[in-house]
Design an enzyme around this catalytic site. Structure first.
Site, PDB file in Angstrom:
ATOM      1  N   ARG A  83       8.081  -1.149   5.408  1.00  0.00           N
ATOM      2  CA  ARG A  83       8.667  -1.336   6.922  1.00  0.00           C
ATOM      3  C   ARG A  83      10.100  -2.574   7.435  1.00  0.00           C
ATOM      4  NH1 ARG A  83       7.579  -5.177  10.773  1.00  0.00           N
ATOM      5  NH2 ARG A  83       6.999  -3.959  13.369  1.00  0.00           N
ATOM      6  N   CYS A 128     -10.363 -25.655 -22.515  1.00  0.00           N
ATOM      7  CA  CYS A 128     -10.607 -26.694 -23.674  1.00  0.00           C
ATOM      8  C   CYS A 128     -11.063 -25.536 -25.063  1.00  0.00           C
ATOM      9  CB  CYS A 128     -12.324 -26.798 -23.138  1.00  0.00           C
ATOM     10  SG  CYS A 128     -13.330 -27.602 -24.575  1.00  0.00           S
ATOM     11  N   GLU A 148     -11.521  11.060 -20.194  1.00  0.00           N
ATOM     12  CA  GLU A 148     -11.569  12.109 -20.566  1.00  0.00           C
ATOM     13  C   GLU A 148      -9.765  12.323 -19.184  1.00  0.00           C
ATOM     14  OE1 GLU A 148     -14.699  14.661 -19.943  1.00  0.00           O
ATOM     15  OE2 GLU A 148     -14.950  12.657 -19.109  1.00  0.00           O
ATOM     16  N   CYS A 161     -17.898 -25.966 -27.851  1.00  0.00           N
ATOM     17  CA  CYS A 161     -17.922 -26.823 -26.561  1.00  0.00           C
ATOM     18  C   CYS A 161     -19.235 -26.138 -26.149  1.00  0.00           C
ATOM     19  CB  CYS A 161     -16.455 -26.566 -25.843  1.00  0.00           C
ATOM     20  SG  CYS A 161     -17.225 -26.827 -23.937  1.00  0.00           S
ATOM     21  N   LYS A 204      -8.678  -7.069  16.985  1.00  0.00           N
ATOM     22  CA  LYS A 204      -8.233  -7.590  15.201  1.00  0.00           C
ATOM     23  C   LYS A 204      -9.493  -9.009  15.349  1.00  0.00           C
ATOM     24  CE  LYS A 204      -4.159  -8.554  13.747  1.00  0.00           C
ATOM     25  NZ  LYS A 204      -3.723  -9.166  12.969  1.00  0.00           N
ATOM     26  N   LYS A 242      -6.354   4.260  20.076  1.00  0.00           N
ATOM     27  CA  LYS A 242      -5.151   4.929  19.862  1.00  0.00           C
ATOM     28  C   LYS A 242      -5.412   6.078  21.342  1.00  0.00           C
ATOM     29  CE  LYS A 242      -3.959   4.652  15.294  1.00  0.00           C
ATOM     30  NZ  LYS A 242      -3.222   5.321  14.753  1.00  0.00           N
ATOM     31  N   LYS A 280      -7.329  -0.479  10.886  1.00  0.00           N
ATOM     32  CA  LYS A 280      -6.963  -2.007  10.643  1.00  0.00           C
ATOM     33  C   LYS A 280      -6.627  -2.037   9.014  1.00  0.00           C
ATOM     34  CE  LYS A 280      -2.860  -4.679  12.798  1.00  0.00           C
ATOM     35  NZ  LYS A 280      -2.241  -5.248  11.397  1.00  0.00           N
TER      36      LYS A 280
HETATM   37  S1  IVH Z   1      -1.126   2.562  13.974  1.00  0.00           S
HETATM   38  C1  IVH Z   1       4.002   1.752  16.159  1.00  0.00           C
HETATM   39  N1  IVH Z   1      -3.632   1.979  12.464  1.00  0.00           N
HETATM   40  O1  IVH Z   1      -0.580  -2.507  11.387  1.00  0.00           O
HETATM   41  C2  IVH Z   1       2.548   1.576  15.165  1.00  0.00           C
HETATM   42  N2  IVH Z   1      -1.193   1.215  12.517  1.00  0.00           N
HETATM   43  O2  IVH Z   1       0.838  -3.564  13.399  1.00  0.00           O
HETATM   44  C3  IVH Z   1       1.804   2.478  14.867  1.00  0.00           C
HETATM   45  N3  IVH Z   1      -1.824  -0.834  10.672  1.00  0.00           N
HETATM   46  O3  IVH Z   1       2.532  -2.217  10.300  1.00  0.00           O
HETATM   47  C4  IVH Z   1       1.127   1.927  13.604  1.00  0.00           C
HETATM   48  N4  IVH Z   1      -4.125   0.071  10.052  1.00  0.00           N
HETATM   49  O4  IVH Z   1       1.248  -0.305   9.728  1.00  0.00           O
HETATM   50  C5  IVH Z   1      -1.582   2.194  12.941  1.00  0.00           C
HETATM   51  N5  IVH Z   1      -5.501   2.424  11.644  1.00  0.00           N
HETATM   52  C6  IVH Z   1      -3.648   2.203  11.925  1.00  0.00           C
HETATM   53  C7  IVH Z   1      -3.318   0.749  10.857  1.00  0.00           C
HETATM   54  C8  IVH Z   1      -2.314   0.844  11.265  1.00  0.00           C
HETATM   55  C9  IVH Z   1      -2.551  -0.710   9.916  1.00  0.00           C
HETATM   56  C10 IVH Z   1      -0.564  -1.441  10.756  1.00  0.00           C
HETATM   57  C11 IVH Z   1       0.545  -1.124  10.470  1.00  0.00           C
HETATM   58  C12 IVH Z   1       1.455  -1.761  11.641  1.00  0.00           C
HETATM   59  C13 IVH Z   1       0.898  -2.837  11.756  1.00  0.00           C
HETATM   60  C14 IVH Z   1       0.824  -3.154  13.286  1.00  0.00           C
END
Ligand code: IVH
Length: 676
Positions: free
Chosen positions: A130, A436, A30, A441, A320, A296, A109
């Protein structure tokens, strides 16, 4: 022109539902129809094409090289932490500068490719990678193909009627985020690449990066990439925001997808730790891969006070997750033969725990991969589990001191199919896959027959892996058609089959004879022909004889059939074994016609959605019935749905139907409609 505006509005709305809210209301077909209508109207009225029209996503031109662009504000990275202690330490450092009223946000992340998008006067004008943080590459044409990225900013309120007139035109907004691919889309992509014998991507991030760096935006456009905003560069003229969470809310208002839904704001570092623990398991529920969390400081004034180091902000860190990797030993390397004859080496491992599961096998993809990794039987290797993907081997781990003990064995590439012992071939020199090509087979037959009987194909309940394996190893069946000639006694010869089970299977096999042609075409396992293509072919040709007579030109004329598929279809029907098989199926009394078009069509153009469990139909059986009587089964409810058929324990579709005022009927009422 009213029509054009309304079509654009509808398409944008569906893009948003699909890619941002993940709640599609219409089928892909659609959607494609709407796009085609818009393309045709714009062809007739080129003066009405606007830069934010959905047709402008994929440009025809390929680029030679990506231009370098300097970022207005450098794209920094984040400091990494790997433990609760490290997070606590960071919290202490932050508290030193900001003793009171601290708020932290915790968000996924995303394991994707970092990109920046610039909206100038509300229109998307630049998309860049980037790069080294100072300079990136201009990938605007590729970025535009990503359907979760609006080509023009809209406020959520205006999204429903987002004509160009309503765009907030004075805004310059540079948003930063990740381009990524959902786990399921990644698997689909690799499946497609495998069927074309192309190189596979090792993980979703590589798939996103590789797709984004395509010189031809048309290819990028096919890759189901998505985008999610997590930060920003330069902003002017936009509504003011005081916190990171307010920024995310503002982006959502403009129609940009963000991490907002999965972002939590807390006021104590201990609560941050709790969230980190929680996400370690919750991460599996997300449709995309994440490799950690980003923490943050929420308030922008506090962020400013904390400032930056050379490489990263002091107001944010990443946490991580423990790696989904483990070390183990290869006990043996075996070779599996798939439905299409592709040989896949698989490592049998000493069982090892990895991210909560015990792993005893890992794929080595193909023989080139064994060489690339330099793997030998007996080697100690690093394995990794990524999402739902089968674990894979990353590298050989050298033992301390010497690399190997000397007892390791080299794996030798077979020159024959390990199952039928016939020669194997590479269809093209540049391919990595060995196949194959013996159509009889047993290994191919086994995988093929399981597919033939599967729910989406001939839907034969009870004919699964175990039964098929026995039928073939006991040589009771040597092609798909043989199952239609089986007697109850044949099944009673198999393990685990008693009177009732054997009778049920005989009935299920007999019932499958009436499946429409589309199901049979899909069931036959013609290379590159999926469910959708099978329906298209069945609707166009109506009988298998007509399809078998089709020329390359006949097939190529069909919009949905490309040259690769046309080629596979012709090759398949040219095989002598195919002719024999079709004759045998016909003799068994299979309905080798598409029955959609014949007979009364009481459900003509009516749309149905099924939810909950039905008593008298399987889901796919009910959908086939609807199609046969002229109706349209779809998977999600919208205001255009005519009927929602609710079985027992209906799901969220039931609630949605109630909310939208769509007619909900029971299975009994549905049956009455069929009999009308
Ligand atoms: S904040 C000053 N938030 O992780 C940088 N980054 O190792 C502020 N990334 O290159 C980035 N998820 O592209 C932020 N929720 C998230 C993220 C995130 C993935 C990536 C980002 C950056 C890298 C940093």
């Amino acid at each position: 022109m009213k029509n054009i505006d309304s079509l654009k509005k509808q398409i944008r709305h569906h893009d948003y539902l699909y890619y941002v809210l993940a709640q599609p209301e219409i089928s892909d077909t659609e959607y494609d129809k709407l796009m085609k209508q818009l393309e045709e109207l714009e062809k007739k009225n080129p003066e009405l094409i606007t830069p934010d029209s959905p047709t402008q996503r994929v440009s025809g031109q390929a680029v030679k090289d990506f231009k370098t662009v300097k970022h207005s504000v450098p794209m920094l990275s984040l400091d990494n932490t790997y433990s609760a202690d490290e997070i606590l330490e960071w919290g202490k450092r932050v508290k030193k500068s900001i003793p009171d009223d601290l708020e932290y946000t915790v968000e996924p992340k995303i394991d994707g490719v970092s990109c920046t998008l610039t909206y100038n006067k509300g229109l998307l004008t630049l998309g860049a990678t980037r790069g080294d943080g100072e300079n990136g590459e201009d990938i605007t044409l590729n970025i535009k193909t990503i359907r979760s990225i609006p080509l023009a900013l809209v406020s959520l309120r205006q999204l429903a009627d987002s004509s160009i007139v309503h765009r907030p035109s004075s805004i310059v907004l540079e948003v930063r985020g990740e381009v990524y691919i959902d786990k399921t889309d990644f698997q689909e992509l690799n499946k497609k690449l495998a069927s074309l014998s192309e190189k596979l991507f090792a993980n979703p991030r590589n798939a996103a990066a590789g797709s984004l760096r395509q010189k031809n935006p048309k290819i990028t456009g096919t890759r189901k990439l998505r985008f999610i905003v997590h930060s920003y560069g330069t902003i002017s003229g936009a509504e003011k925001f005081k916190t990171h969470s307010e920024f995310l809310k503002l982006c959502e208002k403009y129609g940009l997808p963000t991490t907002l839904k999965n972002t939590k704001t807390v006021n104590k570092i201990e609560k941050v730790l709790e969230l980190c623990k929680k996400w370690e398991t919750e991460r599996e529920k997300l449709p995309y891969e994440i490799d950690g969390l980003v923490i943050k400081v929420n308030r922008l004034d506090q962020q400013q006070k904390l400032g930056f180091t050379m490489k990263s902000p002091r107001w944010a860190i990443s946490y991580k997750f423990p790696a989904k990797q483990a070390t183990t030993k290869i006990k043996n390397i075996i070779v599996q033969v798939g439905r299409t004859g592709i040989l896949t080496p698989v490592a049998e491992l000493e069982p090892v725990e990895c991210a909560g599961v015990t792993i005893s096998r890992a794929t080595l993809h193909n023989f080139d991969e064994i060489q690339r990794l330099g793997v030998k039987i007996g080697d100690t290797v690093l394995i990794e589990r990524a999402g739902e993907v089968i674990p894979k081997i990353i590298k050989v781990i050298p033992l301390s001191g010497t690399k190997r003990t000397g007892t390791e064995k080299k794996f030798s590439i077979p020159d024959k199919c390990p199952v039928c012992k016939q020669p194997i071939v590479k269809e093209k020199e540049e391919e990595v896959a060995w196949r194959c090509i013996n159509t009889v087979c047993p290994a191919q037959l086994e995988r093929g027959l399981v597919h033939f009987a599967s729910r989406e194909a001939m839907d034969i309940e009870g004919l699964g892996d175990a039964a098929v394996e026995q039928l073939i190893s006991k040589k009771i069946v040597s092609d798909f058609a043989d199952i239609y000639y089986l007697k109850k006694d044949d099944f009673l010869k198999l393990e685990l089959f008693k009177e009732k089970k054997a009778q049920n299977l005989i009935t299920a096999i007999a019932n499958s004879k009436t499946r429409p042609l589309s199901r049979l075409l899909y069931a036959l396992g013609i290379r590159n022909v999926g469910e959708k293509a099978a329906i298209t072919l069945a609707e166009k040709f109506l009988t298998i004889d007509k399809l078998m007579d089709a020329t390359y030109e006949d097939l190529e004329k069909i919009f949905e059939i490309g040259p690769v598929m046309a080629d596979s279809i012709l090759k398949f029907f040219k095989l002598p074994a195919t002719g024999k098989l079709i004759e045998k199926l016909k003799k068994a009394g299979l309905n080798i016609k598409e029955n959609v078009k014949k007979g009364p069509q009481p459900l003509k153009d009516k749309t149905f959605v099924f939810t909950g469990e039905l008593k008298q139909f399987t889901r796919s059986g009910a959908e086939a019935k609807v199609r046969e009587l002229g109706g349209n089964p779809t998977s999600s409810v919208s205001k255009n749905t005519d009927f929602v058929v609710a079985g027992t324990s209906p799901g969220s579709k039931y609630e949605k139907a109630k909310k939208l005022g769509v007619k909900i009927i029971s299975e009994q009422e549905f049956i009455k409609l069929l009999l009308k």
